[in-house]
Scaffold this motif. Sequence first.
Motif, short mmCIF file in Angstrom:
data_model
loop_
_atom_site.label_atom_id
_atom_site.label_comp_id
_atom_site.label_asym_id
_atom_site.label_seq_id
_atom_site.Cartn_x
_atom_site.Cartn_y
_atom_site.Cartn_z
N ALA A 1 35.09 19.89 37.95
CA ALA A 1 36.00 20.93 38.47
C ALA A 1 35.49 22.32 38.10
O ALA A 1 35.43 23.23 38.95
N HIS A 2 35.08 22.50 36.84
CA HIS A 2 34.56 23.80 36.41
C HIS A 2 33.33 24.18 37.24
O HIS A 2 33.15 25.35 37.58
N SER A 3 32.50 23.18 37.56
CA SER A 3 31.28 23.47 38.34
C SER A 3 31.65 24.02 39.71
O SER A 3 31.00 24.94 40.22
N GLU A 4 32.66 23.42 40.32
CA GLU A 4 33.07 23.89 41.64
C GLU A 4 33.59 25.33 41.57
O GLU A 4 33.28 26.16 42.43
N ILE A 5 34.36 25.62 40.53
CA ILE A 5 34.96 26.96 40.42
C ILE A 5 33.90 28.01 40.05
O ILE A 5 33.80 29.06 40.69
N ILE A 6 33.08 27.70 39.06
CA ILE A 6 32.00 28.63 38.70
C ILE A 6 30.99 28.70 39.85
O ILE A 6 30.41 29.76 40.13
N GLY A 7 30.85 27.58 40.56
CA GLY A 7 29.89 27.52 41.67
C GLY A 7 30.25 28.44 42.83
O GLY A 7 29.43 28.66 43.73
N MET A 8 31.45 28.99 42.82
CA MET A 8 31.81 29.96 43.87
C MET A 8 31.08 31.29 43.65
O MET A 8 30.90 32.07 44.57
N GLN A 9 30.67 31.56 42.41
CA GLN A 9 30.16 32.89 42.09
C GLN A 9 28.78 33.22 42.70
O GLN A 9 28.64 34.30 43.30
N ILE B 1 36.27 28.64 29.35
CA ILE B 1 35.99 30.03 28.96
C ILE B 1 35.54 30.12 27.51
O ILE B 1 34.70 30.96 27.15
N GLU B 2 36.08 29.23 26.68
CA GLU B 2 35.64 29.22 25.26
C GLU B 2 34.35 28.42 25.07
O GLU B 2 33.92 28.18 23.95
N ARG B 3 33.76 27.97 26.18
CA ARG B 3 32.49 27.21 26.18
C ARG B 3 32.60 25.90 25.42
O ARG B 3 31.61 25.44 24.83
N LYS B 4 33.81 25.32 25.44
CA LYS B 4 33.97 24.01 24.79
C LYS B 4 33.77 22.89 25.81
O LYS B 4 33.69 21.73 25.44
N GLN B 5 33.80 23.22 27.10
CA GLN B 5 33.50 22.23 28.13
C GLN B 5 32.40 22.81 29.02
O GLN B 5 32.35 24.01 29.26
N LYS B 6 31.57 21.91 29.53
CA LYS B 6 30.39 22.36 30.29
C LYS B 6 30.71 22.53 31.78
O LYS B 6 31.75 22.11 32.26
N TYR B 7 29.78 23.11 32.48
CA TYR B 7 29.77 23.12 33.94
C TYR B 7 28.30 23.01 34.35
O TYR B 7 27.41 23.21 33.51
N SER B 8 28.06 22.72 35.63
CA SER B 8 26.69 22.41 36.03
C SER B 8 25.72 23.56 35.76
O SER B 8 25.98 24.72 36.11
N SER B 9 24.58 23.19 35.19
CA SER B 9 23.51 24.13 34.87
C SER B 9 23.09 24.97 36.08
O SER B 9 22.71 26.13 35.94
N ILE B 10 23.17 24.39 37.26
CA ILE B 10 22.61 25.04 38.45
C ILE B 10 23.25 26.40 38.74
O ILE B 10 22.60 27.27 39.32
#
Length: 323
Positions: A53-61, A112-121
């Motif tokens: 989920a985080h990858s999809e949301i950060i992936g919008m940027q 946001i606290e970097r306790k969970q990851k999102y895709s490196s890409i």
Amino acid sequence: MSAPTLDRPAAPDERALQEHFDATIAADKRIEPRDWMPEGYRTGLIRQIAQHAHSEIIGMQPEGDWLLAAPSLRRKAILLAKVQDEAGHGMYLYSAAETLGADRADLTDKLIERKQKYSSIFNYPTLTFADVGVIGWLVDGAAICNQVPLCRSSYGPYARAMIRVCKEESFHQRQGFELLMTMMRGTEAQRAMVQDAVDRWWWPSLMMFGPPDVDSPNSAQSMAWGVKRHGNDELRQRFVDMTVPQAAVLGVTLPDPELALDPATGRYRFGPIDWSELKAVIAGNGPCNDERIARRRAARDGNAWVTEAATVYAAKRTQEHAS
Ligand code: FAQ
């Protein structure tokens, strides 16, 4: 197990529940939110679904950065629709995580606290508009290879979310390819821009699939539980096999001198991946990690009043319905 009474049957003991869970997995049936599940299965799923989920949301940027600079109204409309789709994917996935008892706001805080990851890409910059096409072609292409098998994941809500996500990613990949094809039929400068973008995104796309199986702490258990259906290496190989012929159609060179068809297997051999780069990006030291998180933090903090108003409104409506 204590004797059942007429008005309150005894709860089955943990062993019976575990046996039922194991039989469901062995029969390739789905586990649903109200079913008993081992704690490791639940927390492992929350881990993977939240990261997804985080990858999809950060992936919008990375692509969102080009919305105001798209070269035509048509390209802007397509890109806007794609970026909105990614937001939708994030929402389905956060909902799937909620069915496991996770709290959406808490997951956002952990990101946001970097306790969970999102895709490196998504920690690489989009330097030209060709990057938008390459993200569609390579990154969505990799996402499809990884996510189509997840449509058969053992956890029902995750598997069902993936069906719609994959249909949309498929469209995204085609629009990326079409964009690149248009540029490749354009000027010399446009072709150079596409090649440069391919050179920068190829290796990070291969890294999206995660570490090699031998260094993947989660794969074996995840596959035993039917969450993941294939190891990271097999999915990476499928991606390479799918993409090499597409690169030939496009007329671009993939930046790997060792890339060659192995006649014995019919699959493409490829050169060594720089795993130290993946490790560094996951550890927070990629080119754009700080920028991505800072923007997500600003969105959460700046929109807190909207979240608060919507939460109060939803609670009020629930109370009205109940009374
Ligand atoms: N980046 O033991 P494994 C998209 C972590 S969506 C960052 O192999 P696992 C759509 C991993 O979490 C892209 N971290 O882990 C789109 C674990 O850490 P932990 C996202 C990574 O879970 C397109 C540790 O390393 N897709 O692109 C990465 O079995 C265009 C050890 O790894 C998904 O999330 C990485 N690349 O396998 C949007 C798909 N690789 O948690 C916008 C679902 C590994 O133990 C524009 N997820 N790690 O601390 C999966 O299939 C799996 O979770 C993997 C990793 C394959 C990503």
